[in-house]
Design an enzyme around this catalytic site. Structure first.
Site, PDB file in Angstrom:
ATOM      1  N   HIS A 181      55.159  45.258  44.217  1.00 50.84           N
ATOM      2  CA  HIS A 181      53.749  44.880  44.277  1.00 50.84           C
ATOM      3  C   HIS A 181      53.655  43.420  44.695  1.00 50.84           C
ATOM      4  O   HIS A 181      54.127  42.525  43.993  1.00 50.84           O
ATOM      5  CB  HIS A 181      53.072  45.096  42.914  1.00 50.84           C
ATOM      6  CG  HIS A 181      52.933  46.544  42.564  1.00 50.84           C
ATOM      7  ND1 HIS A 181      53.055  47.035  41.284  1.00 50.84           N
ATOM      8  CD2 HIS A 181      52.685  47.621  43.368  1.00 50.84           C
ATOM      9  CE1 HIS A 181      52.883  48.354  41.310  1.00 50.84           C
ATOM     10  NE2 HIS A 181      52.656  48.733  42.558  1.00 50.84           N
ATOM     11  N   GLU A 193      52.607  40.189  42.537  1.00 47.27           N
ATOM     12  CA  GLU A 193      53.263  39.922  41.258  1.00 47.27           C
ATOM     13  C   GLU A 193      54.351  38.855  41.437  1.00 47.27           C
ATOM     14  O   GLU A 193      55.548  39.100  41.321  1.00 47.27           O
ATOM     15  CB  GLU A 193      53.773  41.249  40.672  1.00 47.27           C
ATOM     16  CG  GLU A 193      52.581  42.157  40.346  1.00 47.27           C
ATOM     17  CD  GLU A 193      52.932  43.613  40.030  1.00 47.27           C
ATOM     18  OE1 GLU A 193      54.115  43.929  39.863  1.00 47.27           O
ATOM     19  OE2 GLU A 193      51.990  44.426  39.957  1.00 47.27           O
ATOM     20  N   ARG A 203      48.280  43.892  46.887  1.00 51.70           N
ATOM     21  CA  ARG A 203      49.256  44.632  46.091  1.00 51.70           C
ATOM     22  C   ARG A 203      50.161  45.533  46.941  1.00 51.70           C
ATOM     23  O   ARG A 203      51.351  45.672  46.700  1.00 51.70           O
ATOM     24  CB  ARG A 203      48.490  45.480  45.064  1.00 51.70           C
ATOM     25  CG  ARG A 203      49.305  46.530  44.312  1.00 51.70           C
ATOM     26  CD  ARG A 203      48.363  47.288  43.380  1.00 51.70           C
ATOM     27  NE  ARG A 203      48.944  48.487  42.800  1.00 51.70           N
ATOM     28  CZ  ARG A 203      49.461  48.555  41.580  1.00 51.70           C
ATOM     29  NH1 ARG A 203      49.522  47.486  40.826  1.00 51.70           N
ATOM     30  NH2 ARG A 203      49.921  49.703  41.106  1.00 51.70           N
ATOM     31  N   HIS A 262      57.824  43.997  37.228  1.00 54.72           N
ATOM     32  CA  HIS A 262      56.386  43.991  37.516  1.00 54.72           C
ATOM     33  C   HIS A 262      55.689  42.961  36.642  1.00 54.72           C
ATOM     34  O   HIS A 262      56.288  42.386  35.752  1.00 54.72           O
ATOM     35  CB  HIS A 262      55.775  45.364  37.214  1.00 54.72           C
ATOM     36  CG  HIS A 262      56.127  46.425  38.206  1.00 54.72           C
ATOM     37  ND1 HIS A 262      55.275  46.838  39.196  1.00 54.72           N
ATOM     38  CD2 HIS A 262      57.261  47.149  38.376  1.00 54.72           C
ATOM     39  CE1 HIS A 262      55.858  47.771  39.931  1.00 54.72           C
ATOM     40  NE2 HIS A 262      57.069  47.989  39.450  1.00 54.72           N
ATOM     41  N   GLU A 313      57.183  44.837  32.571  1.00 54.85           N
ATOM     42  CA  GLU A 313      55.936  44.144  32.929  1.00 54.85           C
ATOM     43  C   GLU A 313      55.982  42.785  32.252  1.00 54.85           C
ATOM     44  O   GLU A 313      55.886  42.679  31.031  1.00 54.85           O
ATOM     45  CB  GLU A 313      54.722  44.929  32.417  1.00 54.85           C
ATOM     46  CG  GLU A 313      54.562  46.318  33.011  1.00 54.85           C
ATOM     47  CD  GLU A 313      53.825  46.333  34.341  1.00 54.85           C
ATOM     48  OE1 GLU A 313      53.390  45.261  34.802  1.00 54.85           O
ATOM     49  OE2 GLU A 313      53.700  47.425  34.921  1.00 54.85           O
TER      50      GLU A 313
HETATM   51  O1  0X9 Z   1      51.096  50.846  37.874  1.00 54.49           O
HETATM   52  C1  0X9 Z   1      52.221  50.437  38.125  1.00 54.49           C
HETATM   53  O2  0X9 Z   1      52.813  50.730  39.152  1.00 54.49           O
HETATM   54  C2  0X9 Z   1      52.927  49.528  37.124  1.00 54.49           C
HETATM   55  N1  0X9 Z   1      52.005  48.588  36.578  1.00 54.49           N
HETATM   56  S1  0X9 Z   1      51.417  47.388  37.507  1.00 54.49           S
HETATM   57  O3  0X9 Z   1      50.390  46.697  36.763  1.00 54.49           O
HETATM   58  N2  0X9 Z   1      52.567  46.335  37.777  1.00 54.49           N
HETATM   59  O4  0X9 Z   1      50.987  47.922  38.745  1.00 54.49           O
HETATM   60  C3  0X9 Z   1      53.497  50.374  36.005  1.00 54.49           C
HETATM   61  C4  0X9 Z   1      54.423  51.445  36.470  1.00 54.49           C
HETATM   62  C5  0X9 Z   1      55.290  51.966  35.400  1.00 54.49           C
HETATM   63  N3  0X9 Z   1      55.311  53.366  35.433  1.00 54.49           N
HETATM   64  C6  0X9 Z   1      56.369  54.103  35.858  1.00 54.49           C
HETATM   65  N4  0X9 Z   1      57.447  53.551  36.263  1.00 54.49           N
HETATM   66  N5  0X9 Z   1      56.213  55.376  35.874  1.00 54.49           N
HETATM   67 ZN    ZN Z   2      53.442  46.121  39.556  1.00 54.80          ZN
END
Ligand code: 0X9
Ligand code: ZN
Ligand code: ZN
Length: 418
Positions: free
Chosen positions: A174, A177, A230, A301, A378
């Site tokens: 992303h 980030e 993003r 992330h 995260e």
């Molecule tokens: O939504 C996402 O891709 C991630 N959060 S973000 O705020 N950085 O966009 C979380 C993804 C985690 N989920 C899996 N790996 N399934």
């Molecule tokens: Zn992310």
């Protein structure tokens, strides 16, 4: 006109041109909206409607959402939320101010590579070139493929005698980030330079594969055009909107269970097909080639201070080794909590803490590549700065990652994963 004058006015024009294409976020506020039940959540989703110019969802948790609101919509948004009985609080009054203050003043014209400010792709790649020379005997530079716009996607392998159990780090899928690449480069530097015995163990007992910036095109775009971009930068057929969410584009339950959007204009667009993006395709092929050596897959992330484990695409089924994933999560979070900063991370599956996410890299690594320890991390914070974390937090965040990883790997060894 003399040549130097000509060059001067030319660069001035360039500066003006690039300044004018840079998206500004003056008076864009980020609101925290809390909800007590699913009904309230649905009401909020109805208010927001399709994510377009008006709103940008920064965070979507189980009990609250962080929404950036265009100033022209602010009063409508506030009255709609008030009528719906939603508790609304201004978290960030002016996103542009946060962007302007992201880099410390005294560092702005410092050309050194350090962890006091954020760097662009050119600086990061120049630094990679340097460490590949300075630590030539333990590093290897790899190009895993090219992005849509033709940039190299680079990886560094750190290995003190190859053939050790391997750990893979994917960072910056992303684009916005930024804390992820800052932390990834800090961690690479630590593996190469630290004389702390625990860090030496990490460096010398494992083969590390680290991709500091996967979404290179998107990342460049956040520096030149839009800090809050993003997705990737590949255009979409029959749409004005550009890019795909790389973390919805993997061939693992792709587009299932509403865990991604089929609208190219949305931030969580899953793409036209699994691996439609050159960046995710390149990563998947690279990982598939080394999968037998990989014991741990980590995806960096931000934000929300979570350690997330599979599955992301469903809450109905639990991964076979959920207990271990959970136990390792426990030690990761307590190691971070025990540092001087006292930062609290939570751990759990993605749907339990956030939402259903299908086609993510970590689910793919876990289910399709059979890498039994696969986590999304995260990073900081929990929303006070959100997507625009001031550079002063790079080092604390990195120290937390290191402490967490030491504990995580230790526990993985105890549980015979390594
Ligand atoms: O939504 C996402 O891709 C991630 N959060 S973000 O705020 N950085 O966009 C979380 C993804 C985690 N989920 C899996 N790996 N399934
Ligand atoms: Zn992310
Ligand atoms: Zn736990």
């Amino acid at each position: 006109m003399k040549l130097c004058e000509y060059l001067f006015s030319f660069s001035l024009i360039l500066a003006i041109a690039s300044a004018s294409i840079k998206v500004r976020y003056d008076d864009h506020a980020v609101y925290r909206v809390r909800f007590e039940n699913q009904q309230q959540r649905q009401v909020l989703q109805q208010i927001l409607g399709k994510e377009e110019q008006k709103y940008d969802i920064w965070y979507e948790g189980r009990n609250e959402m962080h929404v950036m609101v265009n100033p022209l919509e602010a009063s409508t948004f506030r009255s709609l939320a008030y009528m719906a009985g939603l508790e609304v609080e201004v978290f960030i009054p002016n996103v542009q101010k946060l962007i302007d203050d992201e880099q410390p003043l005294e560092e702005r014209y410092n050309s050194d590579f350090n962890w006091k400010r954020y760097h662009n792709l050119e600086e990061i790649y120049a630094w990679l070139d340097k460490i590949l020379i300075d630590y030539a005997n333990v590093t290897e530079g790899l190009v895993i493929g090219q992005s849509y716009e033709g940039r190299d996607i680079r990886a560094v392998k750190i290995s003190h005698n190859t053939g050790k159990p391997a750990i893979f780090i994917e960072s910056t899928i992303h684009a916005r980030e930024w804390i992820t690449v800052a932390t990834a480069t800090w961690f690479i530097n630590e593996l190469l330079t630290s004389d702390n015995s625990q860090v030496r163990e990490l460096a010398e007992n494992y083969d590390w594969y680290i991709v500091p910036v996967l979404n290179v095109d998107g990342f460049v775009y956040t520096h030149t055009n839009n800090r809050l971009w993003r997705k990737t930068r590949q255009p979409n057929a029959n749409s004005e909107c550009i890019g795909t969410d790389g973390n919805r584009n993997f061939d693992a339950h792709w587009m299932e269970n509403g865990g991604a959007s089929d609208d190219p204009c949305e931030d969580r667009f899953g793409g036209s097909a699994p691996f439609s993006e050159p960046e995710t395709k390149a990563l998947s092929e690279f990982v598939a080639n080394i999968k037998d050596d990989l014991r741990i897959y980590l995806a960096f992330h931000s934000y929300s201070q979570f350690l997330l484990y599979p599955y992301g695409h469903t809450e109905e089924v639990s991964p076979p080794n959920k207990e271990d994933l959970e136990a390792i999560g426990d030690v990761f979070t307590s190691a971070i909590k025990n540092l001087v900063y006292g930062t609290e991370y939570k751990h759990g599956t993605t749907p339990s803490l956030l939402y259903i996410a299908s086609g993510s890299s970590v689910d793919w690594a876990y289910s399709e590549m059979d890498i039994k320890l696969a986590y999304t991390i995260e990073f900081r914070d929990t929303g006070r700065h959100g997507q625009v974390l001031p550079a002063a937090y790079i080092i604390p965040n990195s120290e937390e990652l290191l402490a967490g990883l030491i504990a995580l790997i230790d526990k993985a060894k105890d549980l015979y994963y390594i």
